[in-house]
Design a protein around this motif. Sequence first.
Motif, PDB file in Angstrom:
ATOM      1  N   TYR A  10       0.809  -1.217   0.000  1.00 42.89           N
ATOM      2  CA  TYR A  10       0.000   0.000   0.000  1.00 42.89           C
ATOM      3  C   TYR A  10       0.842   1.267   0.000  1.00 42.89           C
ATOM      4  CZ  TYR A  10       0.488  -0.664   5.155  1.00 42.89           C
ATOM      5  OH  TYR A  10       0.951  -0.883   6.429  1.00 42.89           O
ATOM      6  N   ASP A  11       0.249   2.279  -0.594  1.00 44.51           N
ATOM      7  CA  ASP A  11       0.777   3.635  -0.560  1.00 44.51           C
ATOM      8  C   ASP A  11       0.050   4.336   0.581  1.00 44.51           C
ATOM      9  OD1 ASP A  11       1.169   6.381  -0.901  1.00 44.51           O
ATOM     10  OD2 ASP A  11       1.045   6.304  -3.082  1.00 44.51           O
ATOM     11  N   GLY A  12       0.770   4.636   1.654  1.00 44.46           N
ATOM     12  CA  GLY A  12       0.136   5.156   2.853  1.00 44.46           C
ATOM     13  C   GLY A  12      -0.125   6.648   2.856  1.00 44.46           C
ATOM     14  N   TYR A  13       0.162   7.332   1.735  1.00 47.17           N
ATOM     15  CA  TYR A  13       0.111   8.794   1.738  1.00 47.17           C
ATOM     16  C   TYR A  13      -1.248   9.342   2.156  1.00 47.17           C
ATOM     17  CZ  TYR A  13       0.193  13.597   0.058  1.00 47.17           C
ATOM     18  OH  TYR A  13       0.090  14.959  -0.022  1.00 47.17           O
ATOM     19  N   ARG A  14      -2.336   8.723   1.703  1.00 47.94           N
ATOM     20  CA  ARG A  14      -3.688   9.264   1.952  1.00 47.94           C
ATOM     21  C   ARG A  14      -4.301   8.763   3.260  1.00 47.94           C
ATOM     22  NH1 ARG A  14      -8.088   8.357  -1.153  1.00 47.94           N
ATOM     23  NH2 ARG A  14      -7.470   6.217  -1.637  1.00 47.94           N
ATOM     24  N   TYR A  15      -3.573   7.925   4.006  1.00 41.03           N
ATOM     25  CA  TYR A  15      -4.200   7.219   5.119  1.00 41.03           C
ATOM     26  C   TYR A  15      -3.628   7.634   6.476  1.00 41.03           C
ATOM     27  CZ  TYR A  15      -6.087   4.488   1.329  1.00 41.03           C
ATOM     28  OH  TYR A  15      -6.743   4.124   0.182  1.00 41.03           O
ATOM     29  N   LEU A  16      -4.404   7.342   7.518  1.00 41.83           N
ATOM     30  CA  LEU A  16      -4.013   7.672   8.890  1.00 41.83           C
ATOM     31  C   LEU A  16      -3.196   6.564   9.532  1.00 41.83           C
ATOM     32  CD1 LEU A  16      -7.416   9.187  10.095  1.00 41.83           C
ATOM     33  CD2 LEU A  16      -5.369  10.418   9.328  1.00 41.83           C
ATOM     34  N   GLY A  17      -2.752   5.619   8.722  1.00 36.46           N
ATOM     35  CA  GLY A  17      -1.950   4.507   9.224  1.00 36.46           C
ATOM     36  C   GLY A  17      -2.656   3.184   8.999  1.00 36.46           C
ATOM     37  N   TRP A  18      -2.030   2.120   9.489  1.00 38.94           N
ATOM     38  CA  TRP A  18      -2.591   0.787   9.329  1.00 38.94           C
ATOM     39  C   TRP A  18      -3.814   0.567  10.206  1.00 38.94           C
ATOM     40  CZ3 TRP A  18      -2.823  -3.732   6.813  1.00 38.94           C
ATOM     41  CH2 TRP A  18      -3.375  -4.821   7.490  1.00 38.94           C
ATOM     42  N   GLN A  19      -3.705   0.885  11.488  1.00 43.58           N
ATOM     43  CA  GLN A  19      -4.695   0.453  12.480  1.00 43.58           C
ATOM     44  C   GLN A  19      -6.056   1.117  12.299  1.00 43.58           C
ATOM     45  OE1 GLN A  19      -3.720   1.323  16.544  1.00 43.58           O
ATOM     46  NE2 GLN A  19      -4.916  -0.387  17.323  1.00 43.58           N
ATOM     47  N   ARG A  20      -7.107   0.307  12.378  1.00 42.54           N
ATOM     48  CA  ARG A  20      -8.478   0.803  12.325  1.00 42.54           C
ATOM     49  C   ARG A  20      -8.702   1.833  13.423  1.00 42.54           C
ATOM     50  NH1 ARG A  20     -10.893  -2.579  15.078  1.00 42.54           N
ATOM     51  NH2 ARG A  20     -10.506  -4.365  13.724  1.00 42.54           N
ATOM     52  N   LEU A  21      -9.365   2.949  13.082  1.00 37.42           N
ATOM     53  CA  LEU A  21      -9.655   4.017  14.043  1.00 37.42           C
ATOM     54  C   LEU A  21     -11.158   4.288  14.026  1.00 37.42           C
ATOM     55  CD1 LEU A  21      -6.741   6.474  13.164  1.00 37.42           C
ATOM     56  CD2 LEU A  21      -6.876   4.969  15.157  1.00 37.42           C
ATOM     57  N   GLY A  22     -11.899   3.585  14.862  1.00 33.22           N
ATOM     58  CA  GLY A  22     -13.342   3.776  14.918  1.00 33.22           C
ATOM     59  C   GLY A  22     -13.979   3.568  13.558  1.00 33.22           C
ATOM     60  N   ASP A  23     -14.761   4.563  13.134  1.00 35.02           N
ATOM     61  CA  ASP A  23     -15.434   4.490  11.839  1.00 35.02           C
ATOM     62  C   ASP A  23     -14.687   5.267  10.750  1.00 35.02           C
ATOM     63  OD1 ASP A  23     -17.500   2.940  12.877  1.00 35.02           O
ATOM     64  OD2 ASP A  23     -18.636   4.707  13.514  1.00 35.02           O
ATOM     65  N   SER A  24     -13.460   5.665  11.030  1.00 32.91           N
ATOM     66  CA  SER A  24     -12.715   6.437  10.037  1.00 32.91           C
ATOM     67  C   SER A  24     -12.493   5.609   8.775  1.00 32.91           C
ATOM     68  CB  SER A  24     -11.354   6.861  10.604  1.00 32.91           C
ATOM     69  OG  SER A  24     -10.567   7.436   9.570  1.00 32.91           O
ATOM     70  N   PRO A  25     -12.753   6.202   7.605  1.00 32.90           N
ATOM     71  CA  PRO A  25     -12.529   5.485   6.351  1.00 32.90           C
ATOM     72  C   PRO A  25     -11.088   5.560   5.867  1.00 32.90           C
ATOM     73  CG  PRO A  25     -13.444   7.645   5.886  1.00 32.90           C
ATOM     74  CD  PRO A  25     -13.341   7.539   7.392  1.00 32.90           C
ATOM     75  N   LYS A  26     -10.216   6.157   6.675  1.00 36.00           N
ATOM     76  CA  LYS A  26      -8.861   6.437   6.191  1.00 36.00           C
ATOM     77  C   LYS A  26      -7.787   5.583   6.870  1.00 36.00           C
ATOM     78  CE  LYS A  26      -9.602  11.083   4.430  1.00 36.00           C
ATOM     79  NZ  LYS A  26      -9.068  12.467   4.355  1.00 36.00           N
ATOM     80  N   THR A  27      -8.072   4.297   7.078  1.00 31.23           N
ATOM     81  CA  THR A  27      -7.041   3.382   7.568  1.00 31.23           C
ATOM     82  C   THR A  27      -6.982   2.168   6.648  1.00 31.23           C
ATOM     83  OG1 THR A  27      -8.437   2.030   9.022  1.00 31.23           O
ATOM     84  CG2 THR A  27      -7.528   4.077   9.940  1.00 31.23           C
ATOM     85  N   ILE A  28      -5.805   1.582   6.549  1.00 34.34           N
ATOM     86  CA  ILE A  28      -5.621   0.416   5.678  1.00 34.34           C
ATOM     87  C   ILE A  28      -6.428  -0.770   6.202  1.00 34.34           C
ATOM     88  CG2 ILE A  28      -3.941  -1.058   4.536  1.00 34.34           C
ATOM     89  CD1 ILE A  28      -3.496   1.933   3.984  1.00 34.34           C
ATOM     90  N   GLN A  29      -6.295  -1.049   7.484  1.00 37.86           N
ATOM     91  CA  GLN A  29      -7.028  -2.168   8.085  1.00 37.86           C
ATOM     92  C   GLN A  29      -8.529  -2.012   7.878  1.00 37.86           C
ATOM     93  OE1 GLN A  29      -6.625  -2.436  12.348  1.00 37.86           O
ATOM     94  NE2 GLN A  29      -7.481  -4.496  12.447  1.00 37.86           N
ATOM     95  N   GLY A  30      -9.045  -0.807   8.124  1.00 41.95           N
ATOM     96  CA  GLY A  30     -10.472  -0.567   7.988  1.00 41.95           C
ATOM     97  C   GLY A  30     -10.970  -0.788   6.571  1.00 41.95           C
ATOM     98  N   LYS A  31     -10.206  -0.335   5.588  1.00 40.47           N
ATOM     99  CA  LYS A  31     -10.597  -0.514   4.186  1.00 40.47           C
ATOM    100  C   LYS A  31     -10.698  -1.997   3.833  1.00 40.47           C
ATOM    101  CE  LYS A  31     -10.682   3.725   2.321  1.00 40.47           C
ATOM    102  NZ  LYS A  31     -11.885   4.304   1.695  1.00 40.47           N
ATOM    103  N   ILE A  32      -9.692  -2.780   4.225  1.00 41.85           N
ATOM    104  CA  ILE A  32      -9.684  -4.204   3.859  1.00 41.85           C
ATOM    105  C   ILE A  32     -10.783  -4.954   4.597  1.00 41.85           C
ATOM    106  CG2 ILE A  32      -8.301  -6.317   3.850  1.00 41.85           C
ATOM    107  CD1 ILE A  32      -5.801  -4.520   3.648  1.00 41.85           C
ATOM    108  N   GLU A  33     -10.962  -4.654   5.885  1.00 39.52           N
ATOM    109  CA  GLU A  33     -12.014  -5.327   6.650  1.00 39.52           C
ATOM    110  C   GLU A  33     -13.396  -5.046   6.066  1.00 39.52           C
ATOM    111  OE1 GLU A  33     -10.019  -5.675  11.113  1.00 39.52           O
ATOM    112  OE2 GLU A  33     -11.368  -4.002  10.658  1.00 39.52           O
ATOM    113  N   HIS A  34     -13.620  -3.823   5.612  1.00 40.12           N
ATOM    114  CA  HIS A  34     -14.925  -3.467   5.051  1.00 40.12           C
ATOM    115  C   HIS A  34     -15.241  -4.313   3.815  1.00 40.12           C
ATOM    116  CE1 HIS A  34     -18.346  -1.029   3.886  1.00 40.12           C
ATOM    117  NE2 HIS A  34     -17.815  -0.879   2.684  1.00 40.12           N
TER     118      HIS A  34
END
Length: 246
Positions: A10-34
């Motif tokens: 992944y290119d992390g530039y647009r994201y708040l990091g790997w770890q899911r943060l509540g309902d934030s759509p801007k994490t890698i983990q959250g995107k994949i889990e969704h």
Amino acid sequence: MRNIKMTIEYDGYRYLGWQRLGDSPKTIQGKIEHVLSQLLGTEIEIVGSGRTDAGTHARGQIANFKTESDMDLSDIQEVLIKNLPQDIIVKKLEEVPERFHSRYHAKGKQYSYYIWNQDIPSAFERNYSFHYPENLDIEKMQRAAEKLTGRHDFLGFSALRKSKKSTVRTLEKISIEQEGDLLHFTFVGEGFLHKMVRILTGTLLEIGTGTLELDDIEVVFKSGKRRDAGMTVPAQGLFLDEVYYD
């Protein structure tokens, strides 16, 4: 119950990091889990080999998830590639033993950090390297890298104020290579503390400019104080290259 291991780029530039943060759509983990949860019809939680900070990239992040679905892995991967943003790619899926845990079973990691060492910034490298135009003594930095390798308490080279867990780590290798206008730092070790690679890189740069000296490395090891080490370089130059397992 199947246990599926994922290799993720992944290119992390647009994201708040790997770890899911509540309902934030801007994490890698959250995107994949969704995407996985929608595909498999049940709530899916993935476990990563470790967190990466906001802006940090990965060529070989490892994660795993469990599912009762019998869907072919090739079909799961196809859906992930089609439905995830183009800056997140699941490169490989494989079934592993049920006890496999991507974080607890990791034996080591390799990170890269890139410095754009030119007077003029690069329009193309700005999200994937740190522009640092200072003149650097590369040979001195390589001697410093040798002092940093081995088994040490790296508390002072981390963003941790204190830790109940051990901060002793074995750093097997630091290499510094010139690749055109880029300086490529490679770090290989059994594990890394929070922001450790970014602080080690900043320390090496300040030794390269003469702001810090070789002897200051021992000062940091002995004091365990963050203030004695070099700067924390920005996240955009950092890549998680590979996670090692038995």
